[in-house]
Motif scaffolding. Structure first.
Motif, mmCIF file in Angstrom:
data_model
loop_
_atom_site.group_PDB
_atom_site.id
_atom_site.type_symbol
_atom_site.label_atom_id
_atom_site.label_comp_id
_atom_site.label_asym_id
_atom_site.label_seq_id
_atom_site.Cartn_x
_atom_site.Cartn_y
_atom_site.Cartn_z
ATOM 1 N N ARG A 1 -14.929 20.616 17.731
ATOM 2 C CA ARG A 1 -13.863 21.050 17.728
ATOM 3 C C ARG A 1 -12.594 20.757 18.141
ATOM 4 N NH1 ARG A 1 -16.913 22.064 23.632
ATOM 5 N NH2 ARG A 1 -16.256 19.231 23.508
ATOM 6 N N ALA A 2 -13.280 19.513 17.706
ATOM 7 C CA ALA A 2 -11.865 18.220 16.900
ATOM 8 C C ALA A 2 -11.620 17.946 15.808
ATOM 9 C CB ALA A 2 -12.629 16.637 17.838
ATOM 10 N N THR A 3 -12.821 18.236 14.988
ATOM 11 C CA THR A 3 -12.644 19.275 13.240
ATOM 12 C C THR A 3 -12.293 20.514 13.094
ATOM 13 O OG1 THR A 3 -14.965 17.815 13.041
ATOM 14 C CG2 THR A 3 -13.945 19.203 11.879
ATOM 15 N N ALA A 4 -12.081 20.549 14.622
ATOM 16 C CA ALA A 4 -11.266 22.126 14.071
ATOM 17 C C ALA A 4 -10.116 22.216 14.289
ATOM 18 C CB ALA A 4 -12.194 23.886 14.546
ATOM 19 N N ALA A 5 -10.028 21.718 15.608
ATOM 20 C CA ALA A 5 -8.276 21.436 16.189
ATOM 21 C C ALA A 5 -8.056 20.597 14.769
ATOM 22 C CB ALA A 5 -8.084 21.109 17.226
ATOM 23 N N SER A 6 -8.067 19.819 13.965
ATOM 24 C CA SER A 6 -7.414 18.218 12.940
ATOM 25 C C SER A 6 -7.459 19.037 11.747
ATOM 26 C CB SER A 6 -7.752 17.285 13.463
ATOM 27 O OG SER A 6 -9.348 17.330 12.879
ATOM 28 N N TYR A 7 -8.067 20.287 11.646
ATOM 29 C CA TYR A 7 -8.027 20.254 10.463
ATOM 30 C C TYR A 7 -6.962 21.735 9.789
ATOM 31 C CZ TYR A 7 -10.532 22.091 5.514
ATOM 32 O OH TYR A 7 -10.827 21.808 4.412
ATOM 33 N N PRO A 8 -6.685 20.510 8.337
ATOM 34 C CA PRO A 8 -5.078 20.753 8.004
ATOM 35 C C PRO A 8 -4.809 21.663 6.944
ATOM 36 C CG PRO A 8 -6.485 19.191 6.329
ATOM 37 C CD PRO A 8 -7.019 19.919 7.162
ATOM 38 N N PRO A 9 -4.164 22.607 7.083
ATOM 39 C CA PRO A 9 -3.877 24.368 6.284
ATOM 40 C C PRO A 9 -4.088 24.153 4.872
ATOM 41 C CG PRO A 9 -1.821 23.179 7.422
ATOM 42 C CD PRO A 9 -2.978 22.563 8.105
ATOM 43 N N GLY A 10 -4.038 23.062 4.347
ATOM 44 C CA GLY A 10 -4.241 23.243 3.003
ATOM 45 C C GLY A 10 -5.440 22.727 2.303
ATOM 46 N N GLY A 11 -6.793 22.148 3.567
ATOM 47 C CA GLY A 11 -7.264 21.525 3.549
ATOM 48 C C GLY A 11 -8.713 22.591 2.331
ATOM 49 N N GLY A 12 -8.515 24.098 3.111
ATOM 50 C CA GLY A 12 -9.186 24.643 1.910
ATOM 51 C C GLY A 12 -9.255 24.464 0.123
ATOM 52 N N ASP A 13 -7.640 24.160 -0.025
ATOM 53 C CA ASP A 13 -7.013 24.486 -1.478
ATOM 54 C C ASP A 13 -7.874 23.286 -1.974
ATOM 55 O OD1 ASP A 13 -5.226 26.326 -0.590
ATOM 56 O OD2 ASP A 13 -4.088 25.232 0.125
ATOM 57 N N HIS A 14 -7.676 21.619 -1.358
ATOM 58 C CA HIS A 14 -9.027 21.108 -1.371
ATOM 59 C C HIS A 14 -9.657 20.882 -2.135
ATOM 60 C CE1 HIS A 14 -5.623 18.516 1.250
ATOM 61 N NE2 HIS A 14 -4.968 19.392 0.713
ATOM 62 N N ALA A 15 -10.555 21.740 -1.506
ATOM 63 C CA ALA A 15 -12.694 21.685 -1.308
ATOM 64 C C ALA A 15 -11.987 22.618 -2.862
ATOM 65 C CB ALA A 15 -12.694 22.467 -0.331
ATOM 66 N N ALA A 16 -11.065 23.385 -3.111
ATOM 67 C CA ALA A 16 -11.562 24.526 -4.498
ATOM 68 C C ALA A 16 -10.932 23.160 -5.226
ATOM 69 C CB ALA A 16 -10.793 25.275 -4.136
ATOM 70 N N LEU A 17 -10.503 23.054 -5.578
ATOM 71 C CA LEU A 17 -10.654 21.429 -7.018
ATOM 72 C C LEU A 17 -11.682 20.918 -7.334
ATOM 73 C CD1 LEU A 17 -6.775 19.598 -5.614
ATOM 74 C CD2 LEU A 17 -7.579 20.824 -8.279
ATOM 75 N N VAL A 18 -13.415 20.807 -5.999
ATOM 76 C CA VAL A 18 -14.181 20.316 -5.988
ATOM 77 C C VAL A 18 -15.000 20.966 -7.578
ATOM 78 C CG1 VAL A 18 -16.602 19.595 -5.140
ATOM 79 C CG2 VAL A 18 -14.234 19.637 -4.563
ATOM 80 N N LYS A 19 -14.882 22.519 -7.529
ATOM 81 C CA LYS A 19 -16.211 24.120 -8.444
ATOM 82 C C LYS A 19 -15.193 23.177 -9.161
ATOM 83 C CE LYS A 19 -18.357 27.567 -8.585
ATOM 84 N NZ LYS A 19 -19.168 27.727 -8.275
ATOM 85 N N VAL B 1 0.704 -1.062 0.132
ATOM 86 C CA VAL B 1 -0.064 0.148 -0.076
ATOM 87 C C VAL B 1 0.854 1.689 -0.058
ATOM 88 C CG1 VAL B 1 -1.371 1.472 1.143
ATOM 89 C CG2 VAL B 1 -1.999 -1.206 1.243
ATOM 90 N N VAL B 2 0.212 2.188 -0.991
ATOM 91 C CA VAL B 2 1.522 3.461 -1.134
ATOM 92 C C VAL B 2 0.507 4.744 -1.182
ATOM 93 C CG1 VAL B 2 2.430 4.700 -2.492
ATOM 94 C CG2 VAL B 2 3.572 2.382 -1.852
ATOM 95 N N GLY B 3 0.534 5.721 -0.350
ATOM 96 C CA GLY B 3 -0.472 6.573 -0.022
ATOM 97 C C GLY B 3 0.543 8.044 0.096
ATOM 98 N N VAL B 4 -0.234 9.155 -0.966
ATOM 99 C CA VAL B 4 0.594 10.531 -0.641
ATOM 100 C C VAL B 4 -0.386 11.332 0.273
ATOM 101 C CG1 VAL B 4 1.056 12.405 -2.202
ATOM 102 C CG2 VAL B 4 1.959 10.081 -2.741
ATOM 103 N N ASP B 5 0.366 12.379 1.168
ATOM 104 C CA ASP B 5 -0.897 13.196 1.649
ATOM 105 C C ASP B 5 -0.767 14.803 0.340
ATOM 106 O OD1 ASP B 5 -1.181 11.759 4.035
ATOM 107 O OD2 ASP B 5 0.607 12.995 4.806
ATOM 108 N N TYR B 6 -1.838 14.835 0.393
ATOM 109 C CA TYR B 6 -2.001 16.204 -0.658
ATOM 110 C C TYR B 6 -1.579 17.481 -0.309
ATOM 111 C CZ TYR B 6 -6.160 13.298 -2.362
ATOM 112 O OH TYR B 6 -6.635 12.504 -3.097
ATOM 113 N N PRO B 7 -0.688 18.371 -0.915
ATOM 114 C CA PRO B 7 0.301 19.309 -0.061
ATOM 115 C C PRO B 7 -1.225 19.917 0.666
ATOM 116 C CG PRO B 7 -0.261 19.833 -2.286
ATOM 117 C CD PRO B 7 -0.042 19.090 -2.676
ATOM 118 N N GLY B 8 -0.358 20.781 2.171
ATOM 119 C CA GLY B 8 -1.228 21.066 3.492
ATOM 120 C C GLY B 8 -1.621 20.686 3.767
ATOM 121 N N THR B 9 -1.539 19.019 4.354
ATOM 122 C CA THR B 9 -2.333 18.223 4.884
ATOM 123 C C THR B 9 -1.049 16.830 5.091
ATOM 124 O OG1 THR B 9 -3.575 16.879 5.554
ATOM 125 C CG2 THR B 9 -2.806 16.618 3.509
#
Length: 267
Positions: free
Chosen positions: A173-191, A49-57
């Motif tokens: 609280r847990a979601t806010a604390a663990s949300y990665p800095p690049g998560g918004g960049d990932h979401a922008a790919l969906v548009k 198994v191989v995986g890559v963390d996207y930028p910002g996570t």
């Protein structure tokens, strides 16, 4: 044991068994560990198994330019190259389903199978509007408000209804604390995402695992994905958008059972 390798571009997570290759494409705002950690041991019993963390996570630095789907796909294939995997199946979760499809379209001779979970062929207006708001709240750094958007969109209505008020607040609280800095960049790919042209030319075994109580990616959107992928098999998982939280055991069984049933010459 999970081994992490950091390149100039991305942090790679691998778990070797000596079996056929399996690439993991995680969802927006997630990571390999957060999305697949609960099923990684089960996946690695029969696969390398191989995986890559996207930028910002995870351990990958945030990108300085807008993300592109082709780049995420190429980074994951580059990680496979680094691990000596010539051919591989790809398991894509949520946005990772788009990454998996793009890998199959760009590297058709290397992909042996696709397994797509809680994913979509195109964003459409509803998911596009949600991810617009998601990306903007992330850009503003409003982690608590973003978490209050994501928690009810991620959990099935049944699970959310069964939680106490304090449990809901703890999830926020847990979601806010663990949300990665690049998560918004990932979401922008969906548009505007539309993978139907890619899907139409893919010719590998494929399984679409639908999360049937998913408020974020509704069942009809997941059905469109299966209908757009020639010959795709369909399976259902009675969870919200987080199968690794609500029912990781059954999710792992669906994935490993399907892959185990494929002809061995595809591995």
């Amino acid at each position: 044991m999970i081994t992490a390798l950091t390149s100039a571009y991305a942090r790679t997570v691998r778990k070797e068994s000596g079996g056929p290759g399996l690439l993991l494409a995680h969802g927006g705002g997630g990571s390999v560990e957060s999305n697949f950690g609960a099923i990684l041991d089960a996946l690695a019993e029969g696969h390398s198994v191989v995986g890559v963390d996207y930028p910002g996570t995870g351990g990958t630095p945030r990108a300085t330019e807008p993300l592109e789907l082709d780049e995420l796909a190429d980074q994951l294939v580059a990680a496979a190259d680094a691990e000596g995997l010539e051919r591989f199946a790809v398991l894509g979760y949520s946005l990772g389903g788009n990454v998996a499809v793009r890998i199959a379209a760009r590297y058709p001779q290397r992909v042996t199978a696709l397994v797509l979970t809680a994913s979509f062929a195109r964003a459409g207006h509803r998911l596009g509007l949600i991810t617009d708001l998601w990306a903007e709240l992330a850009r503003r750094g409003d982690g608590e408000l973003l978490a209050r958007l994501l928690v009810p969109l991620s959990l099935s209505p049944q699970v959310l209804k069964g939680m106490t008020g304090e449990q809901v607040e703890e999830a926020v609280r847990a979601t806010a604390a663990s949300y990665p800095p690049g998560g918004g960049d990932h979401a922008a790919l969906v548009k505007g995402a539309d993978l139907r042209a890619d899907l139409a030319r893919i010719d590998v075994p494929a399984l679409v695992i639908a999360t049937t109580a998913d408020p974020l990616v509704p069942l009809e959107v997941q059905r469109e994905l299966a209908d757009s992928l020639p010959g795709a098999r369909w399976a259902e998982l009675a969870t919200g958008h987080l199968p690794f939280v609500e029912n990781p055991g059954e999710w792992a069984e669906l994935v490993t059972g399907y892959l185990a049933g494929l002809p061995t010459d595809r591995g």
